[in-house]
Motif scaffolding. Structure first.
Motif, PDB file in Angstrom:
ATOM      1  N   ALA A  28      -4.493  33.358 -23.835  1.00 36.89           N
ATOM      2  CA  ALA A  28      -5.360  33.343 -25.025  1.00 36.89           C
ATOM      3  C   ALA A  28      -4.640  33.945 -26.228  1.00 36.89           C
ATOM      4  O   ALA A  28      -4.807  33.470 -27.359  1.00 36.89           O
ATOM      5  N   ARG A  29      -3.835  34.985 -26.004  1.00 36.86           N
ATOM      6  CA  ARG A  29      -3.160  35.637 -27.135  1.00 36.86           C
ATOM      7  C   ARG A  29      -2.132  34.718 -27.781  1.00 36.86           C
ATOM      8  O   ARG A  29      -1.784  34.906 -28.943  1.00 36.86           O
ATOM      9  N   HIS A  30      -1.642  33.721 -27.069  1.00 37.72           N
ATOM     10  CA  HIS A  30      -0.675  32.795 -27.663  1.00 37.72           C
ATOM     11  C   HIS A  30      -1.297  31.932 -28.758  1.00 37.72           C
ATOM     12  O   HIS A  30      -0.574  31.338 -29.556  1.00 37.72           O
ATOM     13  N   PHE A  31      -2.641  31.862 -28.799  1.00 38.68           N
ATOM     14  CA  PHE A  31      -3.279  31.114 -29.878  1.00 38.68           C
ATOM     15  C   PHE A  31      -3.062  31.802 -31.224  1.00 38.68           C
ATOM     16  O   PHE A  31      -3.189  31.172 -32.271  1.00 38.68           O
ATOM     17  N   TYR A  32      -2.728  33.089 -31.217  1.00 42.15           N
ATOM     18  CA  TYR A  32      -2.489  33.794 -32.475  1.00 42.15           C
ATOM     19  C   TYR A  32      -1.205  33.309 -33.161  1.00 42.15           C
ATOM     20  O   TYR A  32      -0.999  33.624 -34.339  1.00 42.15           O
ATOM     21  N   GLU A  33      -0.368  32.573 -32.468  1.00 46.45           N
ATOM     22  CA  GLU A  33       0.780  31.961 -33.131  1.00 46.45           C
ATOM     23  C   GLU A  33       0.320  30.942 -34.167  1.00 46.45           C
ATOM     24  O   GLU A  33       1.022  30.662 -35.139  1.00 46.45           O
ATOM     25  N   ASN A  34      -0.863  30.361 -33.940  1.00 47.04           N
ATOM     26  CA  ASN A  34      -1.417  29.392 -34.889  1.00 47.04           C
ATOM     27  C   ASN A  34      -2.460  29.999 -35.814  1.00 47.04           C
ATOM     28  O   ASN A  34      -2.698  29.498 -36.912  1.00 47.04           O
ATOM     29  N   LEU A  35      -3.099  31.087 -35.374  1.00 45.14           N
ATOM     30  CA  LEU A  35      -4.154  31.721 -36.164  1.00 45.14           C
ATOM     31  C   LEU A  35      -3.587  32.963 -36.844  1.00 45.14           C
ATOM     32  O   LEU A  35      -3.691  34.074 -36.331  1.00 45.14           O
ATOM     33  N   VAL A  36      -2.968  32.760 -37.979  1.00 45.07           N
ATOM     34  CA  VAL A  36      -2.303  33.855 -38.690  1.00 45.07           C
ATOM     35  C   VAL A  36      -2.891  33.980 -40.095  1.00 45.07           C
ATOM     36  O   VAL A  36      -3.473  33.027 -40.623  1.00 45.07           O
ATOM     37  N   PRO A  37      -2.787  35.165 -40.720  1.00 44.49           N
ATOM     38  CA  PRO A  37      -3.207  35.288 -42.125  1.00 44.49           C
ATOM     39  C   PRO A  37      -2.384  34.356 -43.010  1.00 44.49           C
ATOM     40  O   PRO A  37      -1.158  34.434 -43.040  1.00 44.49           O
ATOM     41  N   SER A  38      -3.060  33.475 -43.698  1.00 45.00           N
ATOM     42  CA  SER A  38      -2.364  32.455 -44.486  1.00 45.00           C
ATOM     43  C   SER A  38      -2.598  32.581 -45.985  1.00 45.00           C
ATOM     44  O   SER A  38      -2.020  31.815 -46.763  1.00 45.00           O
ATOM     45  N   TYR A  39      -3.437  33.531 -46.392  1.00 48.07           N
ATOM     46  CA  TYR A  39      -3.782  33.641 -47.808  1.00 48.07           C
ATOM     47  C   TYR A  39      -3.958  35.120 -48.147  1.00 48.07           C
ATOM     48  O   TYR A  39      -4.394  35.917 -47.309  1.00 48.07           O
ATOM     49  N   THR A  40      -3.613  35.488 -49.381  1.00 48.90           N
ATOM     50  CA  THR A  40      -3.704  36.882 -49.813  1.00 48.90           C
ATOM     51  C   THR A  40      -4.485  36.977 -51.110  1.00 48.90           C
ATOM     52  O   THR A  40      -4.231  36.224 -52.060  1.00 48.90           O
ATOM     53  N   LEU A  41      -5.428  37.897 -51.139  1.00 53.50           N
ATOM     54  CA  LEU A  41      -6.121  38.268 -52.367  1.00 53.50           C
ATOM     55  C   LEU A  41      -5.516  39.571 -52.852  1.00 53.50           C
ATOM     56  O   LEU A  41      -5.620  40.606 -52.174  1.00 53.50           O
ATOM     57  N   TYR A  42      -4.859  39.518 -54.003  1.00 53.83           N
ATOM     58  CA  TYR A  42      -4.161  40.687 -54.528  1.00 53.83           C
ATOM     59  C   TYR A  42      -5.084  41.527 -55.404  1.00 53.83           C
ATOM     60  O   TYR A  42      -5.941  41.005 -56.113  1.00 53.83           O
ATOM     61  N   ASP A  43      -4.838  42.834 -55.345  1.00 53.81           N
ATOM     62  CA  ASP A  43      -5.541  43.808 -56.180  1.00 53.81           C
ATOM     63  C   ASP A  43      -7.049  43.573 -56.125  1.00 53.81           C
ATOM     64  O   ASP A  43      -7.716  43.329 -57.140  1.00 53.81           O
ATOM     65  N   VAL A  44      -7.586  43.697 -54.929  1.00 59.17           N
ATOM     66  CA  VAL A  44      -9.003  43.443 -54.695  1.00 59.17           C
ATOM     67  C   VAL A  44      -9.846  44.518 -55.375  1.00 59.17           C
ATOM     68  O   VAL A  44      -9.488  45.706 -55.385  1.00 59.17           O
ATOM     69  N   ASP A  45     -10.953  44.085 -55.943  1.00 52.13           N
ATOM     70  CA  ASP A  45     -11.897  45.011 -56.556  1.00 52.13           C
ATOM     71  C   ASP A  45     -12.665  45.721 -55.443  1.00 52.13           C
ATOM     72  O   ASP A  45     -13.545  45.141 -54.801  1.00 52.13           O
ATOM     73  N   CYS A  46     -12.307  46.989 -55.201  1.00 52.36           N
ATOM     74  CA  CYS A  46     -12.902  47.698 -54.071  1.00 52.36           C
ATOM     75  C   CYS A  46     -13.213  49.135 -54.459  1.00 52.36           C
ATOM     76  O   CYS A  46     -12.687  49.651 -55.462  1.00 52.36           O
ATOM     77  N   PRO A  47     -14.065  49.815 -53.685  1.00 49.21           N
ATOM     78  CA  PRO A  47     -14.373  51.226 -53.972  1.00 49.21           C
ATOM     79  C   PRO A  47     -13.115  52.084 -53.852  1.00 49.21           C
ATOM     80  O   PRO A  47     -12.198  51.770 -53.087  1.00 49.21           O
ATOM     81  N   ASP A  48     -13.084  53.163 -54.605  1.00 48.15           N
ATOM     82  CA  ASP A  48     -11.930  54.068 -54.576  1.00 48.15           C
ATOM     83  C   ASP A  48     -12.064  54.998 -53.374  1.00 48.15           C
ATOM     84  O   ASP A  48     -12.403  56.180 -53.506  1.00 48.15           O
ATOM     85  N   HIS A  49     -11.797  54.435 -52.197  1.00 46.74           N
ATOM     86  CA  HIS A  49     -11.909  55.176 -50.953  1.00 46.74           C
ATOM     87  C   HIS A  49     -10.539  55.309 -50.286  1.00 46.74           C
ATOM     88  O   HIS A  49      -9.602  54.566 -50.614  1.00 46.74           O
ATOM     89  N   SER A  50     -10.457  56.217 -49.349  1.00 54.28           N
ATOM     90  CA  SER A  50      -9.276  56.343 -48.506  1.00 54.28           C
ATOM     91  C   SER A  50      -9.581  55.647 -47.189  1.00 54.28           C
ATOM     92  O   SER A  50     -10.397  56.131 -46.394  1.00 54.28           O
TER      93      SER A  50
END
Length: 539
Positions: A28-50
């Protein structure tokens, strides 16, 4: 295993071909070769948290407020939107996608720290079975605190350290455990180790290993304290011996003088350890003595060996303090000893150290190694998973790559070992490898993207170990093992257009979801500027 790299073909192959028994999760873990992060949202508007980490089952994202007074817990969601027309993949995401709450839903916000306390930002332990979270708050360190009440000289003091046990489902605080005028190394869970329902807490200041139990009801219960006394009746035995006159009057007078000193905190530490060595130190010395004694059969050689190996280094052994502890099972502890300077230092790699295995039930040591022992290195090389894989974890936690379960990690270790040409270089290699012992509790991400049988990456820039890394302006590549020349995905921790001030020292941290193709990267500078938060996901 799969012959095709096409996801649809793999799904069809899984339907028509049965996997070898015991390899279902590997398959089952070999499916992650096809299911990878393919897009990036830069500088996301998020709370100022740690942001701290995802829990091992992926149900919660742990974060703290910037003033480290409040705990904020989120539930990971997933971005969803509709598209009209054809070729939706080429369409830009809606503007709302660049908001943090499009991916995470806030469950609650709980105030943990009082006015003079702060949440320890690098400490968090998770009990997956009961979904309990253990957090810590503390007051400021006092570096020049007097060594009273049996405390180790040179170890700082913290007036109050509080462990909070929360039910993460609703944020209810179930129980607390408080330590007064003590010092526990909470950075990256260094001074605490969780095994099943047992918790080991190391008091550096008073050289005590507190064994606690976390009940299913949510109570923290004291089980035993190993340090000054090792058995439950040790204190009673010493007191009875003193009453019967077995301990001489001068010792009792000295104890009385120490007990009458002012300023000793109420920490249940007897002043007897100012006169005698602690119980655990006496057991360690006797084990070392008997080990050297049994090496030689000849009486003359035995005495000579004791003089050379034991009595000559006696004071060095006496001065050793406990640095770090981990459970090997419910009855055995792996304890790291070293000097006081190394115990409070941020980088103890260059300080001499020793490892010992302690049987809590028998209250005795069963092994003692230097930090360059070939025998201990061999055990770590062959059985690394037995050192850091606690029982009853969910299945994905058992697939963290190590040189004992992964061929590529083993080959890399062997390559570094073979580079050590001389005996001194080999000795340094063994020391460097054993530095990781005892393993830190819950310090590695179980994400399949760190599975070295699936992906190859630069471990100087990113790894499964949860630590801040020096940031780079170049993307970090994850390359397929099956197709060595094809990068499967990239992660760029900084802003999309790069950082305008190249001279500023930047550090990055990465939070990988343990199951979903979802990564949070946070880049910040050393000058307390606002962080850059990016979200990498599969579009």
């Amino acid at each position: 295993m799969f012959k095709s790299n096409n996801l649809v073909a793999r799904l069809f192959e899984r339907q028509t071909h049965r996997s070898t028994p015991g390899t279902n999760i590997h398959r089952a873990r070999h499916f992650y070769e096809n299911l990878v992060p393919s897009y990036t949202l830069y500088d996301v508007d998020c709370p100022d948290h740690s942001f701290r980490k995802f829990t091992e089952d992926g149900q919660y994202l742990i974060s703290f407020s910037r003033n480290y007074q409040e705990l904020i817990v989120y539930r990971p969601a997933w971005l969803s939107f509709s598209c009209c027309g054809e070729e939706c993949d080429s369409h830009d995401l809606p503007s709302r996608a660049n908001k943090f709450d499009s991916f995470f839903t806030q469950l609650y916000c709980v105030s943990l720290a009082s006015s003079n306390e702060l949440i320890c930002k690098d400490f968090f332990v998770y009990m997956e079975n009961n979904r309990f979270g253990l957090f810590a708050t503390s007051t400021a360190q006092v570096h020049d605190a007097p060594a009273t009440g049996g405390a180790v000289h040179g170890v700082p003091s913290i007036e109050k350290i509080t462990f909070h046990l929360l039910r993460l489902e609703d944020g209810i605080i179930l129980d607390k455990k408080v330590f007064h005028n003590d010092f526990i190394n909470l950075a990256h869970n260094m001074g605490v180790y969780l095994y099943d329902d047992l918790l080991a807490v190391v008091s550096l200041r008073y050289q005590t290993i507190h064994i606690l139990q976390i009940r299913e009801s949510g109570n923290i219960v004291d089980v035993r304290a190993i340090g000054e006394y090792c058995r439950e009746d040790d204190e009673l035995f010493l007191y009875s011996s003193a009453q019967c006159g077995t301990i001489d009057d001068s010792t009792i007078q000295m104890e009385a003088l120490v007990n009458n000193n002012e300023g000793i905190p109420n920490n249940n530490h007897s002043a007897a350890q100012n006169v005698f060595l602690s119980g655990i130190k006496q057991r360690l010395l006797s084990f070392i003595f008997r080990g050297i004694w049994n090496e030689e059969a000849d009486e003359t050689q035995r005495v000579h060996s004791l003089k050379k190996k034991f009595y000559f280094h006696f004071q060095d052994y006496v001065d050793l303090i406990i640095w770090k502890v981990q459970f090997l099972d419910r009855h055995h502890l792996l304890i790291k000893f070293g000097s006081v300077d190394g115990g409070v230092s941020r980088n103890a790699d260059h300080h001499p150290a020793f490892f010992a295995i302690y049987d809590m039930e028998a209250a005795e040591f069963v092994a003692f190694y230097q930090n360059s022992a070939d025998e201990l290195y061999f055990l770590l090389e062959k059985f690394a998973d037995h050192f850091h894989t606690p029982p009853n974890n969910s299945l994905h936690m058992n697939f963290i790559s190590s040189h004992s379960n992964n061929l590529h990690a083993f080959e890399q270790l062997n390559f570094l070992k073979n580079k050590s040409g001389s005996l001194s270089q080999l000795l340094q290699f063994v020391k460097k490898t054993l530095v990781s012992l005892p393993f830190t509790c819950q310090s590695q991400s179980p994400s399949p993207y760190f599975d070295q049988s699936l992906f190859r990456f630069d471990e100087k820039l990113i790894s499964a170990t949860e630590r801040h890394r020096q940031s780079t302006d170049h993307p970090i590549k994850f390359i397929s093992r099956r197709q060595p020349k094809i990068p499967k995905f990239k992660i760029k921790p900084g802003p999309e257009a790069g950082n305008s001030d190249a001279r500023a020292k930047k550090i990055s941290s990465f939070l990988f979801h343990p199951i979903l193709p979802l990564v949070i990267s946070v880049q910040q500078t050393m000058f307390l500027q606002s962080s850059v938060v990016n979200i990498h996901f599969r579009k």
